[in-house]
Design a protein around this motif. Structure first.
Motif, PDB file in Angstrom:
ATOM      1  N   ALA A  31       0.056  -8.844  -3.450  1.00  0.00           N
ATOM      2  CA  ALA A  31      -0.743  -9.012  -4.661  1.00  0.00           C
ATOM      3  C   ALA A  31      -0.230  -8.070  -5.739  1.00  0.00           C
ATOM      4  N   PHE A  32      -0.335  -8.523  -6.985  1.00  0.00           N
ATOM      5  CA  PHE A  32      -0.120  -7.610  -8.102  1.00  0.00           C
ATOM      6  C   PHE A  32      -1.421  -6.824  -8.257  1.00  0.00           C
TER       7      PHE A  32
ATOM      8  N   ARG B 174      -8.056  -4.049 -10.087  1.00  0.00           N
ATOM      9  CA  ARG B 174      -7.894  -5.514 -10.125  1.00  0.00           C
ATOM     10  C   ARG B 174      -6.722  -5.958  -9.251  1.00  0.00           C
ATOM     11  N   VAL B 175      -6.974  -7.075  -8.526  1.00  0.00           N
ATOM     12  CA  VAL B 175      -6.016  -7.565  -7.536  1.00  0.00           C
ATOM     13  C   VAL B 175      -5.722  -9.036  -7.814  1.00  0.00           C
ATOM     14  N   PHE B 176      -4.447  -9.377  -7.931  1.00  0.00           N
ATOM     15  CA  PHE B 176      -4.045 -10.748  -8.222  1.00  0.00           C
ATOM     16  C   PHE B 176      -3.097 -11.226  -7.119  1.00  0.00           C
ATOM     17  N   PRO B 177      -3.624 -11.970  -6.132  1.00  0.00           N
ATOM     18  CA  PRO B 177      -2.796 -12.311  -4.978  1.00  0.00           C
ATOM     19  C   PRO B 177      -1.673 -13.296  -5.304  1.00  0.00           C
ATOM     20  N   LEU B 178      -0.547 -13.148  -4.614  1.00  0.00           N
ATOM     21  CA  LEU B 178       0.551 -14.119  -4.665  1.00  0.00           C
ATOM     22  C   LEU B 178       0.335 -15.113  -3.523  1.00  0.00           C
TER      23      LEU B 178
ATOM     24  N   THR C  98      -0.506   0.748  -9.120  1.00  0.00           N
ATOM     25  CA  THR C  98       0.033  -0.276 -10.020  1.00  0.00           C
ATOM     26  C   THR C  98       1.278  -0.847  -9.388  1.00  0.00           C
ATOM     27  N   GLY C  99       1.440  -2.175  -9.476  1.00  0.00           N
ATOM     28  CA  GLY C  99       2.650  -2.784  -8.933  1.00  0.00           C
ATOM     29  C   GLY C  99       2.283  -3.849  -7.935  1.00  0.00           C
ATOM     30  N   VAL C 100       3.222  -4.132  -7.027  1.00  0.00           N
ATOM     31  CA  VAL C 100       2.934  -5.134  -6.006  1.00  0.00           C
ATOM     32  C   VAL C 100       2.544  -4.398  -4.724  1.00  0.00           C
ATOM     33  N   LEU C 101       1.457  -4.822  -4.129  1.00  0.00           N
ATOM     34  CA  LEU C 101       0.999  -4.241  -2.869  1.00  0.00           C
ATOM     35  C   LEU C 101       1.111  -5.317  -1.796  1.00  0.00           C
ATOM     36  N   TYR C 102       1.742  -4.954  -0.702  1.00  0.00           N
ATOM     37  CA  TYR C 102       2.003  -5.898   0.386  1.00  0.00           C
ATOM     38  C   TYR C 102       1.121  -5.491   1.554  1.00  0.00           C
ATOM     39  N   ALA C 103       0.220  -6.395   1.961  1.00  0.00           N
ATOM     40  CA  ALA C 103      -0.583  -6.142   3.147  1.00  0.00           C
ATOM     41  C   ALA C 103      -0.025  -6.976   4.290  1.00  0.00           C
ATOM     42  N   GLY C 104       0.375  -6.298   5.375  1.00  0.00           N
ATOM     43  CA  GLY C 104       0.756  -6.977   6.613  1.00  0.00           C
ATOM     44  C   GLY C 104      -0.505  -7.072   7.457  1.00  0.00           C
ATOM     45  N   LEU C 105      -0.881  -8.291   7.817  1.00  0.00           N
ATOM     46  CA  LEU C 105      -2.175  -8.498   8.467  1.00  0.00           C
ATOM     47  C   LEU C 105      -2.014  -9.258   9.769  1.00  0.00           C
ATOM     48  N   MET C 106      -2.955  -9.069  10.654  1.00  0.00           N
ATOM     49  CA  MET C 106      -3.003  -9.877  11.862  1.00  0.00           C
ATOM     50  C   MET C 106      -4.338 -10.603  11.833  1.00  0.00           C
ATOM     51  N   ILE C 107      -4.297 -11.912  12.077  1.00  0.00           N
ATOM     52  CA  ILE C 107      -5.536 -12.695  12.098  1.00  0.00           C
ATOM     53  C   ILE C 107      -6.041 -12.674  13.543  1.00  0.00           C
ATOM     54  N   THR C 108      -6.948 -11.769  13.823  1.00  0.00           N
ATOM     55  CA  THR C 108      -7.434 -11.592  15.194  1.00  0.00           C
ATOM     56  C   THR C 108      -8.693 -12.440  15.404  1.00  0.00           C
ATOM     57  N   ALA C 109      -9.168 -12.438  16.645  1.00  0.00           N
ATOM     58  CA  ALA C 109     -10.413 -13.158  16.936  1.00  0.00           C
ATOM     59  C   ALA C 109     -11.565 -12.599  16.101  1.00  0.00           C
TER      60      ALA C 109
ATOM     61  N   ASN D 154       2.857  -2.132   2.463  1.00  0.00           N
ATOM     62  CA  ASN D 154       4.114  -1.760   1.837  1.00  0.00           C
ATOM     63  C   ASN D 154       3.872  -1.725   0.338  1.00  0.00           C
ATOM     64  N   CYS D 155       4.600  -0.865  -0.351  1.00  0.00           N
ATOM     65  CA  CYS D 155       4.315  -0.675  -1.780  1.00  0.00           C
ATOM     66  C   CYS D 155       5.329  -1.416  -2.645  1.00  0.00           C
ATOM     67  N   ARG D 156       5.850  -2.515  -2.118  1.00  0.00           N
ATOM     68  CA  ARG D 156       6.958  -3.246  -2.738  1.00  0.00           C
ATOM     69  C   ARG D 156       6.904  -4.684  -2.256  1.00  0.00           C
ATOM     70  N   PHE D 157       7.799  -5.531  -2.773  1.00  0.00           N
ATOM     71  CA  PHE D 157       7.896  -6.902  -2.264  1.00  0.00           C
ATOM     72  C   PHE D 157       8.416  -6.889  -0.828  1.00  0.00           C
ATOM     73  N   GLY D 158       8.044  -7.888  -0.045  1.00  0.00           N
ATOM     74  CA  GLY D 158       8.591  -8.048   1.293  1.00  0.00           C
ATOM     75  C   GLY D 158       9.989  -8.638   1.234  1.00  0.00           C
ATOM     76  N   ASP D 159      10.775  -8.339   2.225  1.00  0.00           N
ATOM     77  CA  ASP D 159      12.122  -8.886   2.367  1.00  0.00           C
ATOM     78  C   ASP D 159      12.207  -9.437   3.784  1.00  0.00           C
ATOM     79  N   PRO D 160      12.179 -10.732   4.038  1.00  0.00           N
ATOM     80  CA  PRO D 160      12.497 -11.841   3.132  1.00  0.00           C
ATOM     81  C   PRO D 160      11.307 -12.593   2.535  1.00  0.00           C
ATOM     82  N   GLU D 161      10.111 -12.021   2.499  1.00  0.00           N
ATOM     83  CA  GLU D 161       8.991 -12.764   1.904  1.00  0.00           C
ATOM     84  C   GLU D 161       9.246 -13.091   0.424  1.00  0.00           C
TER      85      GLU D 161
END
Ligand code: AMP
Ligand code: GLY
Length: 425
Positions: free
Chosen positions: A196-197, A202-206, A263-274, A283-290
């Protein structure tokens, strides 16, 4: 525009920014041979050379600098640029601790009651070992600091967890990053990357994306930086809403309240658990290769969206209805030891509209050669994931270099995060 970095993520950023840059020139430091086809590279200025980058930006007198990798952010590039009134997209050093210190991130999550794996922090190896021996549940051992995508051991038994503690805290295989370790409960479930930006509260998801972290088909083999990605990931709207409302927005607000707004792009790595989505890492940057699958689907003006975010305005983020798939061509042996300097053939024959981004390449005597573990990213886009996947693999089939390895199941029939369960072994 100046892009900092030299991998596939930086190539897709440069390529996408150049599309909007009718009135701009695109520059990259240090850049790579792929980026050289969309802009000017400054190979002598490394991504962590803060004085060099600051003076390059001053000299270029551009509109915006975009930082690809985490190291310059953790080293304070944003603070250095702001001190000279240079516009830069990324978090300040204290906010970048969301990535550069896993303990900082986990403590913030715990304090604000945000869903994440239960954890304990250790500075003493004896106490850490005692704790591991007492636990009956599966554990994950993590070095606190940056470890170039390594430094996380998903242990299959207590012995493996003990070995990880010894490696990090006694043998110091990640240097000072292992002075403090986190020991976490091991979660189960498919993973999704939601970027998200962020501008203060304020949060603006990609578009959500899915990374394929394991080296081999079927999510087997060692963890890598990422062997492929798809977007949009198949995450339910309810889960996505929960990720924004109950994770990203509270984190952004907590950062403001704690005195280091993000400020910037914030990357949340998440697990969808039960029990619903839980945070694995930030991560405080874009994902690679996301980034290689998200950015080709962005319509409108990326530079303008970044500048709006920096100025506290709502960025205009419009998305194509297409899907994207990225396949990584890696060096033989990656993520272990690999050779470099191997000639790469066939890139010029990749049929449009497939895209090729350079991740680890160099030019030697006019010949394109391998220069890293992840060498090339081939991206396909199309109305369905199957179309995107076919285009990416069609493109990849024209490329060859000695030892080239890739996964054959990126975006395959059981795609997305709903049915493909991360096989943590
Ligand atoms: P990280 O560098 O924190 O993203 O961890 C790398 C990978 O390890 C993640 O993408 C997950 O696949 C796995 N992992 C990390 N933490 C956990 C956890 N608590 N439970 C299960 N798997 C995890
Ligand atoms: N693809 C994982 C990362 O960028 O951290």
């Amino acid at each position: 525009m100046l892009v900092v970095g030299s991998g596939g993520r930086e190539h897709v950023l440069a390529w996408r920014l150049a599309q909007d840059a009718a009135s701009h020139n695109l520059h990259a430091a240090p850049g790579n041979p792929g980026i050289a086809s969309v802009g000017t590279c400054h190979p002598l200025v490394s991504a962590t050379d803060l004085p060099g980058l600051t003076s390059l930006a001053e000299q270029l007198d551009g509109d915006l600098t975009v930082v690809g990798p985490e190291a310059p952010l953790a080293a304070g590039i944003v603070d250095a640029f702001r001190a000279r009134s240079l516009r830069i997209f990324g978090p300040a050093q204290d906010a970048a601790r969301l990535e550069s210190s896993k303990i900082f991130a986990k403590t913030l999550l715990r304090r604000h009651g945000i869903s994440t794996a239960a954890f304990e922090v250790f500075t003493d190896p004896v106490e850490a070992l005692t704790y591991v021996r007492r636990q009956r549940r599966p554990l994950v051992v993590k070095a606190d600091g940056l470890a170039a995508g390594k430094g996380v051991v998903v242990a299959s038994d207590a012995r493996e967890a003990e070995q990880a503690v010894l490696d990090m805290m006694v043998r110091n295989v990640y240097g000072t990053s292992g002075d403090r370790v986190l020991i976490e409960e091991r979660l189960e479930g498919p993973e999704v990357s939601v970027l998200a930006f962020v501008s203060g509260r304020r949060v603006f998801p990609l578009l959500p994306a899915q990374d394929y972290k394991r080296a081999l088909d079927g999510n087997r083999g060692p963890n890598t930086g990422g062997m492929g990605a798809i977007a949009p990931a198949r995450v339910s709207l309810a889960d996505l809403a929960q990720i924004v409302d109950e994770i990203l927005e509270p984190v952004a607000s907590a950062m403001v309240d704690d005195g280091h707004p993000y400020t910037g792009v914030l990357y949340a790595g998440l697990m969808i658990t039960a029990d619903g989505p839980q945070v694995i890492e930030f991560n405080c940057r874009f994902g690679d290769p996301e980034a290689q699958v998200i950015l080709p689907l962005l319509e409108g003006n990326l530079a303008e969206a970044m500048i709006a975010t920096l100025e506290g305005r709502a960025p205009e983020l419009r998305w194509s209805d297409d899907a994207a798939a990225c396949v990584v061509a890696a060096s033989g042996g990656y993520p272990g030891a690999y050779k470099t300097g191997i000639p790469i053939r066939g890139i010029e024959r990749v049929p449009a509209p497939a895209l090729v981004f350079h991740a680890g390449t160099a030019t030697r005597d006019g010949q394109l050669v391998t220069a890293g573990g992840r060498v090339l990213n081939v991206v396909g886009t199309g109305p369905t994931l199957e179309d995107a996947r076919a285009q990416a693999y069609g493109g990849l089939s024209t490329i060859s270099f000695e030892g080239m390895q890739f996964r054959t199941d990126i975006g395959a029939a059981v795609p997305g995060i709903v049915r493909e369960r991360a096989s943590v072994s």
